[in-house]
Design a protein around this motif. Structure first.
Motif, mmCIF file in Angstrom:
data_model
loop_
_atom_site.group_PDB
_atom_site.id
_atom_site.type_symbol
_atom_site.label_atom_id
_atom_site.label_comp_id
_atom_site.label_asym_id
_atom_site.label_seq_id
_atom_site.Cartn_x
_atom_site.Cartn_y
_atom_site.Cartn_z
ATOM 1 N N CYS A 23 0.845 -1.338 -0.088
ATOM 2 C CA CYS A 23 -0.113 -0.042 0.100
ATOM 3 C C CYS A 23 0.944 1.160 -0.087
ATOM 4 O O CYS A 23 2.040 1.139 0.321
ATOM 5 C CB CYS A 23 -0.945 -0.175 1.313
ATOM 6 S SG CYS A 23 -0.190 0.061 2.919
ATOM 7 N N ASP A 24 0.259 2.407 -0.155
ATOM 8 C CA ASP A 24 0.840 3.665 -0.056
ATOM 9 C C ASP A 24 0.647 4.307 1.163
ATOM 10 O O ASP A 24 -0.627 4.564 1.388
ATOM 11 C CB ASP A 24 0.322 4.503 -1.240
ATOM 12 C CG ASP A 24 1.162 5.952 -1.175
ATOM 13 O OD1 ASP A 24 1.777 6.309 -0.239
ATOM 14 O OD2 ASP A 24 0.893 6.814 -2.112
ATOM 15 N N THR A 87 -1.786 -0.786 -2.961
ATOM 16 C CA THR A 87 -0.809 -1.119 -4.163
ATOM 17 C C THR A 87 -1.631 -1.978 -5.222
ATOM 18 O O THR A 87 -2.134 -3.297 -4.872
ATOM 19 C CB THR A 87 0.406 -1.401 -3.829
ATOM 20 O OG1 THR A 87 0.942 -0.594 -3.085
ATOM 21 C CG2 THR A 87 1.150 -1.741 -5.296
ATOM 22 N N GLY A 90 -1.113 -5.775 -5.057
ATOM 23 C CA GLY A 90 -0.318 -6.034 -3.733
ATOM 24 C C GLY A 90 -0.935 -7.117 -2.944
ATOM 25 O O GLY A 90 -0.458 -8.287 -2.660
ATOM 26 N N ASN A 188 8.663 0.770 -9.030
ATOM 27 C CA ASN A 188 7.286 1.340 -9.074
ATOM 28 C C ASN A 188 7.534 3.019 -9.293
ATOM 29 O O ASN A 188 6.467 3.781 -9.629
ATOM 30 C CB ASN A 188 6.514 1.380 -7.893
ATOM 31 C CG ASN A 188 7.216 1.573 -6.507
ATOM 32 O OD1 ASN A 188 8.376 2.328 -6.472
ATOM 33 N ND2 ASN A 188 6.742 1.617 -5.563
ATOM 34 N N ASP A 206 5.388 -3.729 -11.650
ATOM 35 C CA ASP A 206 4.290 -3.618 -10.780
ATOM 36 C C ASP A 206 4.098 -4.943 -9.910
ATOM 37 O O ASP A 206 4.699 -5.945 -10.430
ATOM 38 C CB ASP A 206 2.919 -3.316 -11.647
ATOM 39 C CG ASP A 206 2.623 -4.427 -12.828
ATOM 40 O OD1 ASP A 206 2.134 -5.565 -12.408
ATOM 41 O OD2 ASP A 206 2.945 -4.133 -13.901
#
Length: 217
Positions: A23-24, A87, A90, A188, A206
């Motif tokens: 994740c961000d 993400t 992810g 990324n 990715d």
């Protein structure tokens, strides 16, 4: 990517970095906002927008300040994961790894509490083990220090040669290589690819590449 497929197929343990591959973390609560908040505890300006860098800087002011900054950072990270952006590919990669019979873990400089909160919301907490995050009040043990990786391997009871680590930073690749674990470098951002290709033979653009290659491994 036959090499990626074979590497994933051979692995017993797949470790994921958290911020980036999964994740961000600071998508909703910007990292710069958190960094400035932590600076308020230090009482000095730090030349960085990275909250983890501010935590490292706190070591100059003694253990009490480190713990105060650490506590505030943990709270901020837990707040941040409520609005973190997953993400693409992810979480799906984690699920694909579990479906393939792999042990799946998280190895991160973020706090274990924040990681746990995010995985609980994603419905993956019961399946992901080990979860190894930043040791409380010990920023000196963050990656690329080998401590966290050693903890993860010991907890999983897996030899380094049977593990892979998916990360998106130079420190992720460094700690994996130093620890005898195969790195998978997530480029990324376009500027990362060239540097990753010099240090890692497995570079992906990715996380969907991981998901796809696990499904066909």
């Amino acid at each position: 990517m036959a090499n990626l497929r074979a590497t994933l197929a051979a692995a017993k343990l797949i470790l994921f970095d958290f911020d980036g591959p999964i994740c961000d973390v600071f998508a909703g609560l910007p990292a710069v906002t958190v960094a400035r908040r932590l600076e308020g505890i230090l009482g000095v300006r730090v030349d960085s927008d990275d909250p983890l860098r501010v935590l490292q800087e706190a070591t100059r002011f003694g253990p009490e300040v480190v713990q105060a900054v650490e506590s505030e950072l943990v709270s901020a990270e837990v707040e941040a994961v409520n609005t973190a952006a997953p993400t693409p590919g992810g979480l799906e990669s984690m699920r694909a790894a579990l479906a393939a019979g792999k042990s799946v873990g998280v190895l991160s400089n973020n706090s274990p509490k924040a990681i746990t909160c995010f995985l609980r919301s994603a419905g993956l907490l019961v399946d992901v083990e080990p979860i190894v995050g930043r040791a409380y009040g010990r920023p000196d043990l963050m990656k690329p220090h080998p401590y966290l990786l050693q903890q993860a391997l010991t907890c999983a009871q897996v030899n380094p040669g049977d593990a892979v680590f998916i990360g998106d930073s130079a420190t992720d690749i460094q700690v994996a290589l130093n620890g005898g674990v195969t790195p998978i470098a997530l480029a990324n951002k376009a500027e990362k690819r060239a540097s990753f290709e010099r240090s890692s033979s497995l570079v992906i653009d990715d996380m969907n590449s991981v998901k796809t290659n696990l499904a066909t491994a």
